[in-house]
Design a protein around this motif. Sequence first.
Motif, PDB file in Angstrom:
ATOM      1  N   ALA A  57     -35.107 -39.040  99.071  1.00 47.48           N
ATOM      2  CA  ALA A  57     -33.984 -39.365  98.194  1.00 47.48           C
ATOM      3  C   ALA A  57     -34.158 -38.726  96.820  1.00 47.48           C
ATOM      4  O   ALA A  57     -33.210 -38.170  96.256  1.00 47.48           O
ATOM      5  N   VAL A  86     -23.686 -43.219  96.011  1.00 54.43           N
ATOM      6  CA  VAL A  86     -24.583 -43.111  97.159  1.00 54.43           C
ATOM      7  C   VAL A  86     -25.452 -44.358  97.272  1.00 54.43           C
ATOM      8  O   VAL A  86     -25.674 -44.876  98.375  1.00 54.43           O
ATOM      9  N   LEU A  87     -25.940 -44.860  96.161  1.00 56.52           N
ATOM     10  CA  LEU A  87     -26.741 -46.085  96.169  1.00 56.52           C
ATOM     11  C   LEU A  87     -25.929 -47.248  96.735  1.00 56.52           C
ATOM     12  O   LEU A  87     -26.421 -48.009  97.574  1.00 56.52           O
ATOM     13  N   SER A  90     -25.626 -46.869 100.381  1.00 55.92           N
ATOM     14  CA  SER A  90     -26.900 -47.062 101.075  1.00 55.92           C
ATOM     15  C   SER A  90     -27.204 -48.532 101.327  1.00 55.92           C
ATOM     16  O   SER A  90     -27.975 -48.858 102.225  1.00 55.92           O
ATOM     17  N   GLY A  93     -26.801 -50.098 104.902  1.00 57.91           N
ATOM     18  CA  GLY A  93     -27.844 -49.961 105.913  1.00 57.91           C
ATOM     19  C   GLY A  93     -28.621 -51.243 106.124  1.00 57.91           C
ATOM     20  O   GLY A  93     -28.652 -51.780 107.231  1.00 57.91           O
ATOM     21  N   HIS A 111     -33.955 -50.572  98.007  1.00 59.94           N
ATOM     22  CA  HIS A 111     -32.931 -49.581  97.669  1.00 59.94           C
ATOM     23  C   HIS A 111     -32.619 -49.619  96.176  1.00 59.94           C
ATOM     24  O   HIS A 111     -32.517 -48.574  95.527  1.00 59.94           O
TER      25      HIS A 111
END
Length: 125
Positions: A57, A86-87, A90, A93, A111
């Motif tokens: 990342a 993007v964070l 993410s 997930g 994360h």
Amino acid sequence: MNISVRRLLLTVIGAPAAAMSVWAVAVPVAGTALTVRTGAATQQVGPVAIVVASIVAGLAGWGLLAVLERFVSRPGRVWAIVALAVLALSLFGPVGSAVGAAATLVLILLHLVVGTVLVPGLARR
């Protein structure tokens, strides 16, 4: 190696270090099992996976920042917006694949910790 590259490299190295500090408290100390569903099976999320994912990342973010610096007038700002998006994505997930509330919480925290290191660390000029 100039100061800017050194700072970026330290940021990329700092992300997995921060993530591993969370893992060290959550797994060995608190006893949380970081288990995720992968299709029909389950898998443990261990320190190697955390370090590799954090480094990937960080390097991907550094690469994106390098591209933005060549083609965008305000690369730090664009980087921060893209990185935060993007964070946020993410986080789906762990929410969708973690087994149990504790694993979900720890994976989300991992994360967020990596993002907390990378987003401002790479955005600064």
